[in-house]
Write a protein that holds these residues in place. Structure first.
Motif, PDB file in Angstrom:
ATOM      1  N   ASN A  33       0.862  -1.188   0.000  1.00  0.00           N
ATOM      2  CA  ASN A  33       0.000   0.000   0.000  1.00  0.00           C
ATOM      3  C   ASN A  33       0.893   1.231   0.000  1.00  0.00           C
ATOM      4  O   ASN A  33       1.626   1.474   0.958  1.00  0.00           O
ATOM      5  CB  ASN A  33      -0.910  -0.024   1.233  1.00  0.00           C
ATOM      6  CG  ASN A  33      -1.844   1.167   1.273  1.00  0.00           C
ATOM      7  OD1 ASN A  33      -2.173   1.739   0.242  1.00  0.00           O
ATOM      8  ND2 ASN A  33      -2.258   1.545   2.467  1.00  0.00           N
ATOM      9  N   PRO A  35       0.852   5.368  -1.186  1.00  0.00           N
ATOM     10  CA  PRO A  35       0.346   6.590  -1.821  1.00  0.00           C
ATOM     11  C   PRO A  35       1.405   7.202  -2.735  1.00  0.00           C
ATOM     12  O   PRO A  35       2.608   6.946  -2.580  1.00  0.00           O
ATOM     13  CB  PRO A  35       0.054   7.511  -0.629  1.00  0.00           C
ATOM     14  CG  PRO A  35      -0.023   6.616   0.563  1.00  0.00           C
ATOM     15  CD  PRO A  35       0.894   5.472   0.277  1.00  0.00           C
ATOM     16  N   ASP A 152      -2.810   2.088  -4.426  1.00  0.00           N
ATOM     17  CA  ASP A 152      -3.241   3.090  -3.458  1.00  0.00           C
ATOM     18  C   ASP A 152      -4.752   3.221  -3.554  1.00  0.00           C
ATOM     19  O   ASP A 152      -5.285   3.596  -4.597  1.00  0.00           O
ATOM     20  CB  ASP A 152      -2.560   4.423  -3.784  1.00  0.00           C
ATOM     21  CG  ASP A 152      -3.020   5.560  -2.879  1.00  0.00           C
ATOM     22  OD1 ASP A 152      -3.649   5.272  -1.849  1.00  0.00           O
ATOM     23  OD2 ASP A 152      -2.749   6.732  -3.213  1.00  0.00           O
ATOM     24  N   ARG A 154      -6.644   5.338  -2.482  1.00  0.00           N
ATOM     25  CA  ARG A 154      -7.129   6.700  -2.706  1.00  0.00           C
ATOM     26  C   ARG A 154      -7.456   6.917  -4.180  1.00  0.00           C
ATOM     27  O   ARG A 154      -8.122   7.879  -4.544  1.00  0.00           O
ATOM     28  CB  ARG A 154      -6.067   7.715  -2.279  1.00  0.00           C
ATOM     29  CG  ARG A 154      -5.770   7.755  -0.788  1.00  0.00           C
ATOM     30  CD  ARG A 154      -4.572   8.668  -0.546  1.00  0.00           C
ATOM     31  NE  ARG A 154      -4.226   8.735   0.867  1.00  0.00           N
ATOM     32  CZ  ARG A 154      -3.484   7.848   1.500  1.00  0.00           C
ATOM     33  NH1 ARG A 154      -3.038   6.796   0.850  1.00  0.00           N
ATOM     34  NH2 ARG A 154      -3.197   7.992   2.778  1.00  0.00           N
ATOM     35  N   GLN A 155      -6.921   6.056  -5.017  1.00  0.00           N
ATOM     36  CA  GLN A 155      -7.103   6.220  -6.458  1.00  0.00           C
ATOM     37  C   GLN A 155      -8.289   5.401  -6.964  1.00  0.00           C
ATOM     38  O   GLN A 155      -9.040   4.829  -6.182  1.00  0.00           O
ATOM     39  CB  GLN A 155      -5.793   5.853  -7.168  1.00  0.00           C
ATOM     40  CG  GLN A 155      -4.651   6.778  -6.755  1.00  0.00           C
ATOM     41  CD  GLN A 155      -3.345   6.441  -7.438  1.00  0.00           C
ATOM     42  OE1 GLN A 155      -3.300   5.749  -8.436  1.00  0.00           O
ATOM     43  NE2 GLN A 155      -2.256   6.957  -6.884  1.00  0.00           N
ATOM     44  N   LEU A 208      -1.883  14.944  -1.277  1.00  0.00           N
ATOM     45  CA  LEU A 208      -2.130  14.064  -0.126  1.00  0.00           C
ATOM     46  C   LEU A 208      -3.393  14.485   0.613  1.00  0.00           C
ATOM     47  O   LEU A 208      -4.166  13.646   1.072  1.00  0.00           O
ATOM     48  CB  LEU A 208      -0.938  14.103   0.832  1.00  0.00           C
ATOM     49  CG  LEU A 208       0.261  13.223   0.479  1.00  0.00           C
ATOM     50  CD1 LEU A 208       1.396  13.456   1.463  1.00  0.00           C
ATOM     51  CD2 LEU A 208      -0.135  11.756   0.471  1.00  0.00           C
ATOM     52  N   GLY A 211      -6.386  13.160  -1.149  1.00  0.00           N
ATOM     53  CA  GLY A 211      -6.506  11.711  -0.974  1.00  0.00           C
ATOM     54  C   GLY A 211      -7.006  11.303   0.396  1.00  0.00           C
ATOM     55  O   GLY A 211      -7.739  10.325   0.535  1.00  0.00           O
ATOM     56  N   THR A 212      -6.622  12.047   1.424  1.00  0.00           N
ATOM     57  CA  THR A 212      -7.025  11.692   2.786  1.00  0.00           C
ATOM     58  C   THR A 212      -8.324  12.380   3.204  1.00  0.00           C
ATOM     59  O   THR A 212      -8.817  12.166   4.309  1.00  0.00           O
ATOM     60  CB  THR A 212      -5.916  12.085   3.790  1.00  0.00           C
ATOM     61  OG1 THR A 212      -5.623  13.488   3.638  1.00  0.00           O
ATOM     62  CG2 THR A 212      -4.654  11.274   3.560  1.00  0.00           C
ATOM     63  N   GLY A 213      -8.864  13.223   2.327  1.00  0.00           N
ATOM     64  CA  GLY A 213     -10.124  13.892   2.629  1.00  0.00           C
ATOM     65  C   GLY A 213      -9.978  15.115   3.514  1.00  0.00           C
ATOM     66  O   GLY A 213     -10.956  15.647   4.034  1.00  0.00           O
TER      67      GLY A 213
END
Length: 238
Positions: A33, A35, A152, A154-155, A208, A211-213
């Motif tokens: 994993n 990012p 990742d 997030r994608q 970032l 991706g992490t909100g």
């Protein structure tokens, strides 16, 4: 090797130990994993180069052509493994004949790396698993070959025609029968944040955050891209 940070070195050591002493481990499957910006491609390429420098065979694939170009000797998974084109809910085998050159290559392979695996339909991975077990005559996951998949979450998840969020989740790798059996590794240190380039550092931080909100609505800067008024201008600029 001196350029690896602690987590990158740990990932490297785990994979190389599985290749050297695979029979003493329960799992030959590893999920990395990572990012964007944590040096995933750097680690994967170091693994490929290290295995190949020992005279062993290491195959590198990715779910997309762009991602494949970042790997040494990389190809798309569909090109390498002859993955079948199938409906998202089908399970089939890859188009590899047992007496083919590709089958003989796979029988000698020590490592397979599959990058951007998060966007792959779990059934394409299932097809490869079934095929390798048959070709190698080994009922272990992926025929016993050390299999490193990276990505990742997030994608983007698998694109399902006419499907929604539930269908995408149901067909991603986390919903596969082998997910729980994979050894989970991760990279967390964003090397882009260590750069002295202020612009790149700012971009990495904002990426970032998305991706992490942690970032709210995304606003593109005024100078982002080129504005055109006609289709002809669009074609010309592209």
């Amino acid at each position: 090797m001196s350029l690896l940070n602690d987590k990158q070195r740990h990932c490297y050591d785990v994979v190389m130990s599985r290749i050297k002493n695979g029979c003493i481990f329960n799992s030959n499957g590893i999920f990395l994993n990572a990012p964007g910006g944590t040096g995933k491609s750097f680690v994967l390429n170091m693994l490929l180069d290290s295995v190949r420098s020992q005279g062993k065979i290491a195959l590198a694939v990715a779910s997309s052509g762009i991602a494949a170009t970042a790997l040494h000797g990389g190809r798309t998974a569909h090109n390498m493994f002859k993955n079948p084109l199938m409906e998202y809910n089908e399970i089939r085998t890859c188009g590899i004949k047992k007496n083919s050159e590709l089958a003989r290559l796979l029988q000698m392979t020590s490592l397979i790396i599959w990058d951007e695996v998060v966007m792959a339909n779990k059934n394409t991975l299932t097809a490869l698993d079934i095929t390798l077990r048959d070709i190698l005559g080994n009922n272990k996951f992926m025929g016993g070959i050390v299999f490193v998949c990276a990505g990742d979450f997030r994608q983007i998840l698998p694109v399902i025609r006419g499907g929604g969020k539930n269908e995408e989740i149901d067909h991603c790798i986390k919903s596969s029968y082998f997910w729980e059996g994979l050894t989970k590794l991760e990279l967390t240190e964003n090397v882009r944040l260590n750069t002295n380039d202020v612009e790149n550092k700012s971009f990495a931080k904002s990426l970032l955050g998305i991706g992490t909100g942690e970032t709210g609505p995304v606003r593109l800067p005024r100078n982002f891209g080129i504005k055109v008024k006609t289709r002809k201008d669009l074609v010309k600029k592209v």
